[in-house]
Motif scaffolding. Structure first.
Motif, PDB file in Angstrom:
ATOM      1  N   PRO A 267       0.817  -1.222   0.000  1.00 42.80           N
ATOM      2  CA  PRO A 267       0.000   0.000   0.000  1.00 42.80           C
ATOM      3  C   PRO A 267       0.850   1.272   0.000  1.00 42.80           C
ATOM      4  O   PRO A 267       0.310   2.360  -0.094  1.00 42.80           O
ATOM      5  N   PHE A 268       2.146   1.163   0.154  1.00 39.88           N
ATOM      6  CA  PHE A 268       2.978   2.380   0.143  1.00 39.88           C
ATOM      7  C   PHE A 268       4.188   2.167  -0.754  1.00 39.88           C
ATOM      8  O   PHE A 268       4.499   1.056  -1.159  1.00 39.88           O
ATOM      9  N   GLU A 269       4.848   3.271  -1.078  1.00 41.88           N
ATOM     10  CA  GLU A 269       6.094   3.220  -1.835  1.00 41.88           C
ATOM     11  C   GLU A 269       7.226   2.881  -0.888  1.00 41.88           C
ATOM     12  O   GLU A 269       7.277   3.418   0.217  1.00 41.88           O
ATOM     13  N   LEU A 270       8.156   2.056  -1.307  1.00 39.88           N
ATOM     14  CA  LEU A 270       9.341   1.824  -0.479  1.00 39.88           C
ATOM     15  C   LEU A 270      10.163   3.108  -0.421  1.00 39.88           C
ATOM     16  O   LEU A 270      10.203   3.869  -1.392  1.00 39.88           O
ATOM     17  N   THR A 271      10.793   3.351   0.701  1.00 39.21           N
ATOM     18  CA  THR A 271      11.696   4.499   0.767  1.00 39.21           C
ATOM     19  C   THR A 271      12.951   4.148  -0.037  1.00 39.21           C
ATOM     20  O   THR A 271      13.208   2.976  -0.331  1.00 39.21           O
ATOM     21  N   ALA A 272      13.737   5.180  -0.370  1.00 39.78           N
ATOM     22  CA  ALA A 272      14.944   4.940  -1.162  1.00 39.78           C
ATOM     23  C   ALA A 272      15.860   3.948  -0.451  1.00 39.78           C
ATOM     24  O   ALA A 272      16.436   3.057  -1.074  1.00 39.78           O
ATOM     25  N   GLY A 273      15.976   4.106   0.893  1.00 34.33           N
ATOM     26  CA  GLY A 273      16.831   3.212   1.675  1.00 34.33           C
ATOM     27  C   GLY A 273      16.323   1.775   1.641  1.00 34.33           C
ATOM     28  O   GLY A 273      17.108   0.833   1.489  1.00 34.33           O
ATOM     29  N   GLN A 274      15.031   1.602   1.750  1.00 36.51           N
ATOM     30  CA  GLN A 274      14.460   0.251   1.703  1.00 36.51           C
ATOM     31  C   GLN A 274      14.745  -0.394   0.351  1.00 36.51           C
ATOM     32  O   GLN A 274      15.064  -1.582   0.273  1.00 36.51           O
ATOM     33  N   ARG A 275      14.645   0.414  -0.694  1.00 36.97           N
ATOM     34  CA  ARG A 275      14.919  -0.128  -2.031  1.00 36.97           C
ATOM     35  C   ARG A 275      16.380  -0.532  -2.169  1.00 36.97           C
ATOM     36  O   ARG A 275      16.705  -1.624  -2.631  1.00 36.97           O
ATOM     37  N   GLU A 298      16.758   3.057  12.257  1.00 34.75           N
ATOM     38  CA  GLU A 298      16.007   3.693  13.320  1.00 34.75           C
ATOM     39  C   GLU A 298      14.697   2.955  13.589  1.00 34.75           C
ATOM     40  O   GLU A 298      14.111   2.371  12.676  1.00 34.75           O
ATOM     41  N   VAL A 299      14.249   3.087  14.799  1.00 33.85           N
ATOM     42  CA  VAL A 299      12.931   2.606  15.151  1.00 33.85           C
ATOM     43  C   VAL A 299      11.924   3.222  14.171  1.00 33.85           C
ATOM     44  O   VAL A 299      11.956   4.419  13.926  1.00 33.85           O
ATOM     45  N   GLY A 300      11.079   2.400  13.591  1.00 30.32           N
ATOM     46  CA  GLY A 300      10.062   2.926  12.681  1.00 30.32           C
ATOM     47  C   GLY A 300      10.544   3.161  11.267  1.00 30.32           C
ATOM     48  O   GLY A 300       9.818   3.705  10.443  1.00 30.32           O
ATOM     49  N   SER A 301      11.777   2.764  10.958  1.00 28.00           N
ATOM     50  CA  SER A 301      12.289   3.025   9.615  1.00 28.00           C
ATOM     51  C   SER A 301      11.789   1.990   8.608  1.00 28.00           C
ATOM     52  O   SER A 301      12.067   2.092   7.424  1.00 28.00           O
ATOM     53  N   GLY A 302      11.064   0.998   9.096  1.00 28.83           N
ATOM     54  CA  GLY A 302      10.457   0.043   8.166  1.00 28.83           C
ATOM     55  C   GLY A 302      11.338  -1.156   7.851  1.00 28.83           C
ATOM     56  O   GLY A 302      11.434  -1.579   6.696  1.00 28.83           O
ATOM     57  N   LYS A 303      11.949  -1.719   8.874  1.00 25.47           N
ATOM     58  CA  LYS A 303      12.817  -2.872   8.664  1.00 25.47           C
ATOM     59  C   LYS A 303      12.017  -4.139   8.361  1.00 25.47           C
ATOM     60  O   LYS A 303      12.486  -5.017   7.662  1.00 25.47           O
ATOM     61  N   THR A 304      10.794  -4.183   8.932  1.00 24.81           N
ATOM     62  CA  THR A 304      10.012  -5.405   8.764  1.00 24.81           C
ATOM     63  C   THR A 304       9.745  -5.689   7.284  1.00 24.81           C
ATOM     64  O   THR A 304       9.828  -6.830   6.842  1.00 24.81           O
ATOM     65  N   LEU A 462      13.281   7.813   7.656  1.00 22.34           N
ATOM     66  CA  LEU A 462      12.006   7.270   8.115  1.00 22.34           C
ATOM     67  C   LEU A 462      10.975   7.484   7.018  1.00 22.34           C
ATOM     68  O   LEU A 462      11.071   8.434   6.250  1.00 22.34           O
ATOM     69  N   PRO A 463       9.977   6.584   6.929  1.00 21.98           N
ATOM     70  CA  PRO A 463       8.892   6.845   5.972  1.00 21.98           C
ATOM     71  C   PRO A 463       8.245   8.190   6.308  1.00 21.98           C
ATOM     72  O   PRO A 463       8.273   8.617   7.463  1.00 21.98           O
ATOM     73  N   ASN A 464       7.649   8.812   5.309  1.00 22.75           N
ATOM     74  CA  ASN A 464       7.018  10.119   5.543  1.00 22.75           C
ATOM     75  C   ASN A 464       5.899  10.021   6.565  1.00 22.75           C
ATOM     76  O   ASN A 464       5.345   8.957   6.783  1.00 22.75           O
ATOM     77  N   GLY A 465       5.584  11.159   7.154  1.00 18.51           N
ATOM     78  CA  GLY A 465       4.409  11.208   8.015  1.00 18.51           C
ATOM     79  C   GLY A 465       4.694  10.838   9.458  1.00 18.51           C
ATOM     80  O   GLY A 465       3.773  10.620  10.223  1.00 18.51           O
ATOM     81  N   ARG A 466       5.978  10.719   9.857  1.00 18.25           N
ATOM     82  CA  ARG A 466       6.268  10.451  11.256  1.00 18.25           C
ATOM     83  C   ARG A 466       6.252  11.749  12.060  1.00 18.25           C
ATOM     84  O   ARG A 466       6.598  12.804  11.538  1.00 18.25           O
ATOM     85  N   SER A 467       5.854  11.646  13.315  1.00 17.98           N
ATOM     86  CA  SER A 467       5.801  12.848  14.140  1.00 17.98           C
ATOM     87  C   SER A 467       7.032  12.910  15.029  1.00 17.98           C
ATOM     88  O   SER A 467       7.594  11.881  15.388  1.00 17.98           O
ATOM     89  N   VAL A 595       6.595  -3.060  19.376  1.00 18.55           N
ATOM     90  CA  VAL A 595       5.170  -2.887  19.627  1.00 18.55           C
ATOM     91  C   VAL A 595       4.681  -1.612  18.947  1.00 18.55           C
ATOM     92  O   VAL A 595       5.287  -0.570  19.042  1.00 18.55           O
ATOM     93  N   ASP A 596       3.568  -1.711  18.242  1.00 16.37           N
ATOM     94  CA  ASP A 596       3.146  -0.632  17.350  1.00 16.37           C
ATOM     95  C   ASP A 596       1.698  -0.215  17.627  1.00 16.37           C
ATOM     96  O   ASP A 596       0.761  -0.846  17.162  1.00 16.37           O
ATOM     97  N   VAL A 597       1.524   0.829  18.459  1.00 16.51           N
ATOM     98  CA  VAL A 597       0.182   1.353  18.726  1.00 16.51           C
ATOM     99  C   VAL A 597       0.191   2.851  18.390  1.00 16.51           C
ATOM    100  O   VAL A 597       0.605   3.664  19.199  1.00 16.51           O
TER     101      VAL A 597
HETATM  102  P1  ADP Z   1      10.874  -0.923  12.480  1.00 22.03           P
HETATM  103  O1  ADP Z   1      12.003  -0.548  11.571  1.00 22.03           O
HETATM  104  O2  ADP Z   1      10.887  -0.179  13.756  1.00 22.03           O
HETATM  105  O3  ADP Z   1      10.759  -2.410  12.654  1.00 22.03           O
HETATM  106  P2  ADP Z   1       8.410  -1.278  11.114  1.00 22.03           P
HETATM  107  O4  ADP Z   1       8.946  -2.195  10.108  1.00 22.03           O
HETATM  108  O5  ADP Z   1       7.618  -1.854  12.228  1.00 22.03           O
HETATM  109  O6  ADP Z   1       9.593  -0.414  11.727  1.00 22.03           O
HETATM  110  O7  ADP Z   1       7.595  -0.151  10.368  1.00 22.03           O
HETATM  111  C1  ADP Z   1       6.880   0.799  11.065  1.00 22.03           C
HETATM  112  C2  ADP Z   1       5.619   1.158  10.310  1.00 22.03           C
HETATM  113  O8  ADP Z   1       5.925   1.845   9.089  1.00 22.03           O
HETATM  114  C3  ADP Z   1       4.807  -0.049   9.934  1.00 22.03           C
HETATM  115  O9  ADP Z   1       3.455   0.237  10.218  1.00 22.03           O
HETATM  116  C4  ADP Z   1       5.052  -0.203   8.447  1.00 22.03           C
HETATM  117  O10 ADP Z   1       3.977  -0.816   7.802  1.00 22.03           O
HETATM  118  C5  ADP Z   1       5.240   1.225   8.005  1.00 22.03           C
HETATM  119  N1  ADP Z   1       6.087   1.398   6.816  1.00 22.03           N
HETATM  120  C6  ADP Z   1       7.164   0.668   6.481  1.00 22.03           C
HETATM  121  N2  ADP Z   1       7.711   1.095   5.332  1.00 22.03           N
HETATM  122  C7  ADP Z   1       6.962   2.146   4.921  1.00 22.03           C
HETATM  123  C8  ADP Z   1       7.012   3.016   3.784  1.00 22.03           C
HETATM  124  N3  ADP Z   1       7.963   2.892   2.858  1.00 22.03           N
HETATM  125  N4  ADP Z   1       6.082   3.977   3.711  1.00 22.03           N
HETATM  126  C9  ADP Z   1       5.125   4.110   4.648  1.00 22.03           C
HETATM  127  N5  ADP Z   1       5.007   3.314   5.723  1.00 22.03           N
HETATM  128  C10 ADP Z   1       5.916   2.332   5.867  1.00 22.03           C
END
Ligand code: ADP
Ligand code: MG
Length: 739
Positions: A267-275, A298-304, A462-467, A595-597
């Protein structure tokens, strides 16, 4: 002959040798010679008191400011109090029933003072101090003659000392040892010494203890650092070498396979780093020898997502992937979020599943026998493309049909040996690929040492939209009233419809009377501890939850979560918090990772000083995940001016994990980095600085690669081979060969 192996009692006598053994763990001449001075005091230059840490055994060069004597009211006797100073700050020294000290500790006199640093009524103290005044030495004690000589020279070595073994006594013993020492054979090959312009070992050891000037200290340090850096790098070079020798299950990307089906439905675009990292990993996985890669982000950078894409590439080539998490809560959550990301691609084996679909199976230690049996069966038969679990996955004899990739999440709890055990899971002939993910940014030097068996990549954006997350230290020792403000803030946050975490270092209940923190789920001990005994036990989840719900937070819905709850209860508490049925979650570090809330906006960390810097950084990453800004409050009694407090201030000062990692390295004793991360291994870095010796470490790595490439068993370099053996230690002699 007096060599490195000679027992200290032969040189120093039984009594002194025993003292060295019991208080510093030194038993041979070699041990003592490797007990390097921490620094050198220059006669006439006072030691900065501001840098002292409570609980530390410190030796300071200071000047007596004033001295007074009074008699004790309760008992018969006298107290002599001396205040010593570095010209800026002062320390109190107290002596009971030693009235004569008043005549000796005259204002203006300088000397070395040693003792444990404590705090009493907001004033730093040296408890039971020992001291050596510069001009009083000879008359006082003829035996201390050599110490007096040392005071006469410009550079006074200051040793890590212990009660009863002050720095000046250590210096005297080192002198005695050096007088009879017959020297050591140099383990480093001559060509290396010449190439790197290093001095001989014996010379370096003599100079480090008895330098005539600072330039001698420098050249000695340089040489001794090489010993440390090279030993570590040789061990790692051998690990990499032997990893390369194993074949791995090559898993090239399939066109129009599972991975591309997944990418299409993201549902989202991969960030340049993820790619970018995705491409690196994809290329690694296609190779015939095992990938060993660390992804820091970083925490929340989308490693999963990065990890899942790697797993899908492997599953797409008909193999399996395993994902390891540090706790059951996290494993369960990973299984859920992987299934969520996969959607119908995760419904493999079910009716109507799309082409290429696979299945995610959870396997943890506390599942029911029947569930467990099914999960084991799925893994063994290959039905489960992805198996998610805790450490139980390594410990148990779980067998896989065809394991191609192991992903280790949040690896700061995994040491080299555990990674080895994992690699061995694939069977005897092949090693699976290993992808390690950490949210703890690691300075390059640490990556080259502690994680030197891995290639590393960093996910910085970090993906866009983080606070943003704001962090504030709440110093309850100085400002007790701030605590009430904290709970008020929590109530406001809840009224605004948000949720709050309150984290405590301890669970509570049965171990209420224990003095020490019981680490939960691998809670890391803070690098330097304050004195035991006078510390109260760390705050506990159960106590705090009770106090809050009976008091300041009686109006909110509050739940408690910790590792000792049964798994299904943990799961249900976590679920209700995620569903918004609880406003406040009082928890241990089980919430630390992953944990993600998104609706949680405030995190209050009680006794924040009991956590490590990277842990605090991880913890606060739990808030500010949604659209509202995050706030993290570090509640602590740590006093201003202590290193403990500086660590908290550092966390508050930046949210850049890489910058924080650097600050942390600066503040902690560097040896801890190796010691804490590699379970049980003795700290091997005494001289080497991970902060400032980056170039030297890189050079040592290149040298080590060359030596090992040329002669993998190091048979032609017996000295180097001995260094490796010493570092690896007897009980671990086989850990190099397990890869
Ligand atoms: P962490 O690196 O801390 O493990 P997560 O993989 O849990 O981070 O990702 C945090 C959140 O960001 C998740 O809800 C994930 O679906 C979302 N996310 C990951 N990659 C992107 C992206 N490229 N754009 C927007 N959201 C993303
Ligand atoms: Mg994660």
């Amino acid at each position: 002959m007096t060599t490195g192996d000679t027992k200290l009692d032969r040189v120093l006598g039984a009594k002194t040798a025993k003292a060295f053994d019991s208080s510093l763990g030194l038993s041979t001449v070699g041990d003592l010679l490797r007990h390097y001075p921490r620094r050198y005091a220059e006669r006439g230059e006072l030691t900065a008191i501001a840098g002292l840490e409570i609980g530390e055994h410190a030796t300071v060069l200071a000047q007596v400011e004033r001295v007074s004597k009074r008699s004790m009211r309760s008992r018969r006797g006298t107290i002599v109090e001396a205040r010593i100073t570095d010209g800026h700050r002062s320390l109190n020294c107290t002596f009971f029933n030693q009235a004569w000290r008043e005549r000796e500790l005259l204002p203006g006199r300088k000397g070395l003072f040693a003792g444990k640093v404590t705090a009493y009524r907001n004033q730093l103290q040296l408890a039971h101090p020992e001291y050596q005044l510069f001009d009083a030495v000879t008359e006082q004690d003829e035996e201390e003659h050599s110490a007096a000589e040392q005071f006469a020279s410009a550079l006074i070595p200051v040793y890590p000392a212990a009660q009863g073994l002050p720095s000046w006594s250590i210096a005297r013993c080192v002198r005695q040892v050096l007088d009879v020492w017959d020297g050591a054979e140099d383990p480093l090959p001559r060509q290396l010494l010449e190439r790197r312009e290093l001095e001989e070992l014996e010379q370096a050891l003599r100079k480090i203890h008895q330098p005539a000037q600072f330039s001698e200290v420098e050249s000695a340090r340089q040489r001794l650092k090489w010993d440390e850096a090279l030993a570590v790098q040789l061990v790692l070079a051998r690990m990499r070498e032997s990893a390369r020798e194993h074949p791995a299950p090559a898993s090239p990307v399939r066109q129009e396979g599972l991975l591309s089906a997944f990418d299409r439905r993201l549902p989202f675009e991969l960030t340049a780093g993820q790619r970018e990292i995705g491409e690196q990993v994809a290329a690694d996985l296609a190779l015939e020898h095992p990938m060993n890669r660390l992804v820091q982000g970083e925490v929340g950078s989308g490693k999963t997502v990065v990890a899942l894409r790697a797993m899908l590439q492997v599953v797409g080539s008909g193999r399996q992937a395993a994902m390891l998490a540090p706790t059951e809560v996290l494993a369960a959550q990973h299984a859920r979020s992987l299934s969520g990301l996969l959607g119908e691609l995760g419904t493999g084996g079910e009716l109507g599943a799309p082409e290429h679909a696979t299945r995610v199976t959870l396997l943890t230690g506390s599942m029911s026998a029947a569930q467990r049996k099914q999960a084991l069966l799925d893994a063994a038969s290959g039905q489960a493309g992805i198996v998610v679990g805790t450490h139980a996955l390594i410990q148990d004899r779980v067998s896989f049909a065809d394991l191609g990739l192991v992903v280790v999440d949040e690896q700061h709890r995994f040491g080299v040996e555990q990674r080895d055990a994992l690699r061995a899971r694939a069977g005897d002939e092949v090693s699976p690929h290993v992808l390690v993910m950490t949210a703890t940014p690691i300075p390059r030097t640490v990556a080259m040492t502690v994680y030197g068996d891995l290639e590393t990549s960093a996910l910085r954006e970090l993906p866009n939209g983080r606070s943003p997350i704001a962090t504030t230290v709440v110093p309850v020792a100085e400002k007790p009233s701030w605590l009430e403000r904290v709970w008020q803030r929590v109530r406001e946050e809840v009224q605004a419809g948000h949720q709050v975490y309150v984290v405590c270092p301890r669970v509570g209940d049965d171990e209420a009377g224990k003095r020490t923190a019981e680490p939960e789920d691998g809670t890391e001990e803070p690098p330097s501890d304050e004195g035991e005994g006078q510390r109260r036990p760390p705050l506990a989840v159960l106590d705090i939850a009770e106090q809050l719900s009976a008091g300041p937070l009686s109006s909110v819905r509050l739940g408690a979560l910790h590792g000792r709850l049964p798994t299904d209860e943990k799961d249900s508490v976590m679920r209700s918090f995620a569903a918004g049925e609880l406003d406040v979650l009082v928890a241990t570090t089980v919430v630390e990772v992953g944990v993600d809330v998104p609706n949680a906006t405030v995190m209050v960390i009680m006794d924040a000083d009991r956590f490590g810097v990277s842990q605090l950084h991880q913890l606060r990453g739990r808030v500010g995940r949604g659209s509202a800004a995050g706030l993290c409050l570090l509640v602590s009694e740590a006093m201003e001016g202590t290193t403990t407090r500086e660590r908290l201030d550092a966390v508050a000062s930046t949210t850049d994990g890489f910058e924080l990692a650097r600050l942390d390295l600066q503040l902690r004793r560097e040896g801890d980095v190796l010691g804490a991360t590699q379970a049980g291994r003795k700290s091997t870095l005494r001289m080497l600085s991970l902060l400032s010796d980056e170039e030297l470490i890189a050079q040592a790595r290149a040298e080590a690669d060359a030596f090992v490439g040329d002669d993998p068993e190091l048979t032609r370099y017996p000295g180097l081979s001995r260094m490796v053996a010493e570092l690896v230690g007897d009980d671990r002699a086989d850990f190099l060969d397990k890869t």
